[in-house]
Design a protein around this motif. Structure first.
Motif, short mmCIF file in Angstrom:
data_model
loop_
_atom_site.label_atom_id
_atom_site.label_comp_id
_atom_site.label_asym_id
_atom_site.label_seq_id
_atom_site.Cartn_x
_atom_site.Cartn_y
_atom_site.Cartn_z
N UNK A 109 -23.45 -9.47 12.25
CA UNK A 109 -24.53 -9.06 11.35
C UNK A 109 -25.62 -10.13 11.38
N UNK A 110 -26.84 -9.72 11.72
CA UNK A 110 -27.97 -10.64 11.84
C UNK A 110 -28.94 -10.41 10.70
N UNK A 111 -29.48 -11.52 10.14
CA UNK A 111 -30.50 -11.39 9.12
C UNK A 111 -31.88 -11.27 9.78
N UNK A 112 -32.93 -11.23 8.97
CA UNK A 112 -34.28 -11.04 9.49
C UNK A 112 -34.74 -12.22 10.34
N UNK A 113 -34.15 -13.37 10.13
CA UNK A 113 -34.50 -14.56 10.93
C UNK A 113 -33.77 -14.59 12.26
N UNK A 114 -32.91 -13.60 12.49
CA UNK A 114 -32.17 -13.56 13.74
C UNK A 114 -30.92 -14.40 13.75
N UNK A 115 -30.47 -14.82 12.58
CA UNK A 115 -29.27 -15.64 12.47
C UNK A 115 -28.06 -14.78 12.12
N UNK A 116 -26.92 -15.11 12.72
CA UNK A 116 -25.68 -14.40 12.40
C UNK A 116 -25.19 -14.87 11.03
N UNK A 117 -25.02 -13.92 10.11
CA UNK A 117 -24.58 -14.28 8.76
C UNK A 117 -23.11 -13.94 8.53
N UNK A 118 -22.59 -13.03 9.37
CA UNK A 118 -21.20 -12.61 9.17
C UNK A 118 -20.73 -11.84 10.40
N UNK A 119 -19.44 -11.84 10.61
CA UNK A 119 -18.81 -11.02 11.64
C UNK A 119 -17.77 -10.15 10.95
N UNK A 120 -17.83 -8.85 11.19
CA UNK A 120 -16.88 -7.93 10.57
C UNK A 120 -16.18 -7.12 11.65
N UNK A 121 -15.11 -6.47 11.25
CA UNK A 121 -14.37 -5.61 12.16
C UNK A 121 -13.84 -4.41 11.40
N UNK A 122 -13.47 -3.38 12.14
CA UNK A 122 -12.93 -2.18 11.51
C UNK A 122 -11.91 -1.50 12.39
N UNK A 123 -10.99 -0.77 11.77
CA UNK A 123 -10.01 -0.01 12.54
C UNK A 123 -10.72 1.02 13.41
N UNK A 124 -11.78 1.61 12.84
CA UNK A 124 -12.63 2.52 13.61
C UNK A 124 -14.09 2.17 13.32
N UNK A 125 -14.93 2.34 14.33
CA UNK A 125 -16.35 2.05 14.21
C UNK A 125 -17.14 3.29 14.60
N UNK A 126 -18.13 3.62 13.79
CA UNK A 126 -19.01 4.77 14.04
C UNK A 126 -20.40 4.25 14.37
#
Length: 441
Positions: A109-126
């Motif tokens: 997940x990137x903010x408006x400054x182009x920096x990664x603020x978080x990494x997430x995962x899911x059992x399924x992704x849409x």
């Protein structure tokens, strides 16, 4: 790294609907949307809803500025409603970031400054990121101050006296009809030899005649070579001459939004840049699905909604629903009056080897047209002579966007054309036209 049962990238029709359903099943859901202006997806914010408000108001005689104001009020209300429908659900997190894949399972997940603020995962992704207008490589496109895409043209500060539209497709024709109704001088530049070449020829010719009666000018076999701003206006230079405009609309198609770091995954793209899916909307990664415009094909919000039904059946049902069994798909082009179509034209049916019955009914022969005070249009229907099943219909006329759905149902359930021909309809209505439309020779 936070883990969810379901991660949805994009707040479009299919994505928001599967997010809400999954939350109702007790699943943890993340919905990632990079633009607050897009809560709810393309349709309600920059697509069918705002454009149809303008279509409606142009027909009703509402002034251009008032139409724009009402359009924005409708969009704002729906945007807010859609946001709270998800964000107020305790099982759903709406994350206002730009999403990019780090792997088949991880989303950065990137903010408006182009920096990664978080990494997430899911059992399924849409993936439900939609599509955006194609911007062709024409000289002057990047510098013109009077150039708009389909979103920008609905946010003008004032009504243009002269509008030039590059492209002669369905989006182009809707805007041509709308702006002509508002009193703008409209010129449509089409690089091909015909307008609506895939439609029934009789119906397409009637569309052109009706739009020309509004003052729309069609320039065929015109390739745009340059867009040059002058003092307060623009000159569009083409192989068929030059055209002055106060506003220029680029309407040459839409392309899937796939800037998602897919190179870090095993997801494959098709020849037109769309995300490849199977009939169950699985990508080439089994746990990742793609819904709506990003997967290519028909770009309608109701297709995205049906995509939701397919994925819902995959994740929570029996897995039987697919793109192969969703039936005939109708569509409407909201020119004035609207053109609606389902199935084959007579020419297409013959090419596919059918022995056909065909009938054509001018709208001015339908009693309701007197009450509507609108005799414009033409209805056509095509039937398989052997089975009596309806193969297709093209309806150009008032209320066609409603009528076409009745024909779709008849086609999906293999109801003979004779049923529609002999049915009792209320009077005076446009639907009673079926008594005459389906009188096949």
């Amino acid at each position: 790294m936070k883990k969810y049962d379901l991660v949805v990238i994009g707040f479009g029709k299919g994505g928001k609907t599967i997010a809400k359903f999954a939350a109702g099943q007790g699943k943890s859901v993340a919905v990632i949307e990079k633009s607050k202006a897009m809560y709810g997806g393309t349709c309600i914010n920059v697509g069918c809803v705002p454009s149809k408000v303008l279509v409606h108001d142009s027909i009703e005689g509402v002034q251009f500025d008032d139409g724009l104001k009402r359009k924005q009020q409708v969009v704002d209300a729906l945007n807010n409603k859609n946001y709270h429908n998800l964000s107020d659900d305790s099982a759903i997190e709406v994350l206002d970031y730009t999403a990019r894949f780090k792997s088949n399972e991880e989303v950065e997940l990137y903010d408006e400054a182009g920096e990664v603020v978080e990494i997430i995962t899911g059992d399924n992704i849409i993936i439900n990121t939609g599509a955006t207008p194609v911007i062709p490589a024409i000289e002057g496109v990047k510098t013109s101050q009077h150039l708009y895409d389909s979103t920008g043209i609905m946010n003008l500060k004032e009504q243009p006296k002269r509008l030039v539209i590059i492209g002669g497709g369905y989006i182009s024709l809707e805007f041509a009809s709308t702006f002509a109704n508002y009193g703008t001088e409209v010129t449509v530049l089409e690089h091909g030899k015909a307008i609506m070449p895939r439609e029934d020829k009789k119906v397409a010719a009637e569309v052109v005649r009706i739009l020309e009666d509004k003052g729309v000018k069609f320039i065929l076999e015109a390739d745009t070579t340059e867009i040059a701003d002058q003092d307060g206006f623009t000159v569009v230079k083409t192989t068929q001459g030059s055209f002055k405009a106060d506003a220029v609309l680029l309407a040459v198609g839409r392309e899937p939004n796939t800037d998602l770091g897919l190179e870090h995954t095993d997801i494959e793209l098709g020849d037109r840049g769309e995300i490849k899916t199977d009939e169950y909307l699985r990508t080439t990664v089994d746990s990742i699905y793609a819904l709506g415009d990003v997967k290519g094909g028909m770009q309608f919000t109701y297709i995205s909604l049906d995509d939701f039904r397919i994925v819902k059946d995959q994740l929570f049902g029996e897995g039987k629903r697919s793109t192969e069994n969703r039936g005939a798909v109708p569509y409407s082009v909201f020119i004035d009056p609207p053109l609606s179509r389902v199935g084959l034209t007579a020419e297409e049916a013959i090419d596919e080897g059918y022995d056909i019955l065909e009938n054509t009914l001018p709208v001015n022969q339908i009693p309701r047209h007197k009450i509507n005070n609108d005799p414009r249009g033409l209805f056509t229907a095509v039937v398989d002579k052997k089975t009596g099943y309806i193969l297709g219909a093209s309806l150009l006329g008032k209320e066609s966007e409603e009528l076409i759905n009745q024909i779709k149902l008849a086609m999906d359930y293999n109801i003979s054309y004779e049923v529609l021909r002999d049915n009792i309809y209320t009077h005076p209505t446009m639907s009673e036209s079926f008594n005459d439309l389906f009188k096949m020779a």
